[in-house]
Design an enzyme around this catalytic site. Structure first.
Site, PDB file in Angstrom:
ATOM      1  NE  ARG A  58      -1.760  -2.256   2.887  1.00  0.00           N
ATOM      2  CZ  ARG A  58      -2.300  -3.428   2.668  1.00  0.00           C
ATOM      3  NH1 ARG A  58      -3.540  -3.543   2.303  1.00  0.00           N
ATOM      4  NH2 ARG A  58      -1.587  -4.520   2.818  1.00  0.00           N
ATOM      5  CB  THR A  59       3.367   2.544   2.399  1.00  0.00           C
ATOM      6  OG1 THR A  59       2.549   2.130   3.493  1.00  0.00           O
ATOM      7  CG2 THR A  59       3.984   3.885   2.716  1.00  0.00           C
ATOM      8  CE  LYS A  86      26.991  -5.076  -6.303  1.00  0.00           C
ATOM      9  NZ  LYS A  86      27.177  -4.149  -7.438  1.00  0.00           N
ATOM     10  NE  ARG A 108       7.245   0.986   5.037  1.00  0.00           N
ATOM     11  CZ  ARG A 108       6.031   0.447   5.052  1.00  0.00           C
ATOM     12  NH1 ARG A 108       5.862  -0.819   4.784  1.00  0.00           N
ATOM     13  NH2 ARG A 108       4.974   1.180   5.346  1.00  0.00           N
ATOM     14  CG  HIS A 136       3.653   4.362   8.747  1.00  0.00           C
ATOM     15  ND1 HIS A 136       3.750   5.153   7.625  1.00  0.00           N
ATOM     16  CD2 HIS A 136       3.190   3.154   8.316  1.00  0.00           C
ATOM     17  CE1 HIS A 136       3.359   4.439   6.561  1.00  0.00           C
ATOM     18  NE2 HIS A 136       3.016   3.231   6.967  1.00  0.00           N
TER      19      HIS A 136
HETATM   20  C1  NCD Z   1       1.882  -0.818   8.323  1.00  0.00           C
HETATM   21  C2  NCD Z   1       3.381  -0.640   8.395  1.00  0.00           C
HETATM   22  O1  NCD Z   1       4.111  -1.029   7.484  1.00  0.00           O
HETATM   23  O2  NCD Z   1       3.805  -0.065   9.372  1.00  0.00           O
HETATM   24  N1  NCD Z   1       1.405  -1.048   7.053  1.00  0.00           N
HETATM   25  C3  NCD Z   1       1.157   0.002   6.249  1.00  0.00           C
HETATM   26  O3  NCD Z   1       1.968   0.886   6.075  1.00  0.00           O
HETATM   27  N2  NCD Z   1      -0.047   0.062   5.669  1.00  0.00           N
HETATM   28  C4  NCD Z   1       1.361  -1.745   9.310  1.00  0.00           C
HETATM   29  C5  NCD Z   1       1.846  -3.152   9.299  1.00  0.00           C
HETATM   30  O4  NCD Z   1       2.804  -3.505   8.644  1.00  0.00           O
HETATM   31  O5  NCD Z   1       1.230  -3.915  10.031  1.00  0.00           O
END
Ligand code: NCD
Length: 313
Positions: A58-59, A86, A108, A136
């Site tokens: 999703r993100t 590497k 991320r 997040h």
């Molecule tokens: C979340 C995350 O990656 O922190 N997912 C997301 O971004 N939609 C929550 C999760 O991984 O459970």
């Protein structure tokens, strides 16, 4: 519309007015995203690089769509295949990319604090797409927008956040955001999944779902973050579901018009009943995904306006 930030690293740095500014701008993008032609070229000519050192569906997809709809040149770095493998450090990778003059860097990373560190080394705007258990921010913002649209306001609500709080950056960012907007927060889950000294954050803590869910306006479920556990946190998934999984029976204890949320990805039958998750009369899980694109468009637009400031050493 003022938004005096170079980066979006966490909800912690935002004032209530900043949150409202992002959500208000995001509203206009919700409308745009429902049109056949979804382009607004406010990022035309700018380069956006997405660096995901952790899996994401999703993100990553929504940051990519958000950038493309705003006219940026978007590149997704495949961090599995990159020089990190590497042995290049995060900072070296960042400096290499920085030399290619990106304008927006979406990152991320599995380590809490890694994105803040990176932001200190580059001269573009950095957006935190999730760092370890820390923050997040765009998830909390999209959750805020979803709640505001469903409930007509984002203050004086009682919100239950349930499940694996300890490993969840989603919970942390939401606790900060909902607190800043003056809502009541109840955390519900097994003591093994509750962070130490969480009571100091101005939240109520409950072990019992029936007690915690009583009368709440919003029920936010969290995924069991098995990849961040080294065993021994829960008795069994079956027992976990029995005690803390959300089903229609437990939801009946919340306010009659309470909404159900989950950031995804879901473990159906572990933290939430699959039928309930799909019930469009109660669940706003698909709205959360929709709001995600709009919120990321808004956040990137606001940061792009401040790029000149971000570039001054
Ligand atoms: C979340 C995350 O990656 O922190 N997912 C997301 O971004 N939609 C929550 C999760 O991984 O459970």
């Amino acid at each position: 519309m003022s938004f005096a930030h170079r980066h979006l690293l966490g909800i912690e740095q935002l004032k209530p007015q900043d949150i409202t500014t992002i959500l208000d701008l995001a509203e206009s993008y919700v409308d745009l995203n429902r049109q056949a032609a979804k382009h607004a070229d406010v990022l035309a000519g700018l380069t956006q690089i997405n660096m995901f050192f952790e899996a994401s569906t999703r993100t990553q997809a929504s940051f990519e769509l958000a950038g493309k709809r705003l006219g940026a040149d978007v590149m997704n770095m495949s961090m599995q295949a990159s020089s990190i493998k590497k042995g290049e450090t995060l900072i070296d990778t960042a400096l290499t990319l920085n030399a290619m003059h990106p304008d927006l860097l979406v990152v991320r990373h599995p380590h809490s604090g890694a994105v803040d560190l990176l932001a200190q080394k580059v001269n573009c705007a950095v957006l935190n797409a999730g760092d370890g258990r820390h923050e997040h921010p765009t998830q909390a913002l999209l959750d805020g927008l979803t709640i505001r649209r469903a409930k007509g306001r984002l203050h004086r609500l009682t919100v239950a956040i349930c499940g694996d709080i300890a490993h969840s950056r989603v919970a942390r960012s939401n606790i900060l955001l909902l607190g800043k907007m003056e809502n009541r927060i109840r955390l519900i889950g097994p003591p093994t999944l509750m962070p130490a000294r969480i009571g100091e954050f101005g939240v109520e803590v409950h072990e019992d779902m029936a007690e915690g869910l009583a009368g709440v306006d919003v029920v936010m479920m969290l995924r069991l973050q098995k990849e961040r556990m080294d065993g021994g946190f829960i008795p069994s998934e079956r027992e976990y579901y029995h005690l803390w999984g959300l089903d229609a029976e437990k939801l009946a204890l919340a306010a009659p018009d309470a909404i159900v949320m989950h950031p995804g990805p879901m473990n159906r039958g572990v933290e939430i009943d699959g039928t309930l998750a799909d019930d469009i009369n109660r669940s706003v899980i698909q709205d959360q995904v929709e709001m995600g694109v709009a919120v990321r468009m808004a956040a990137m637009e606001l940061l792009a306006r401040n790029l000149a400031a971000a570039r001054t050493p």
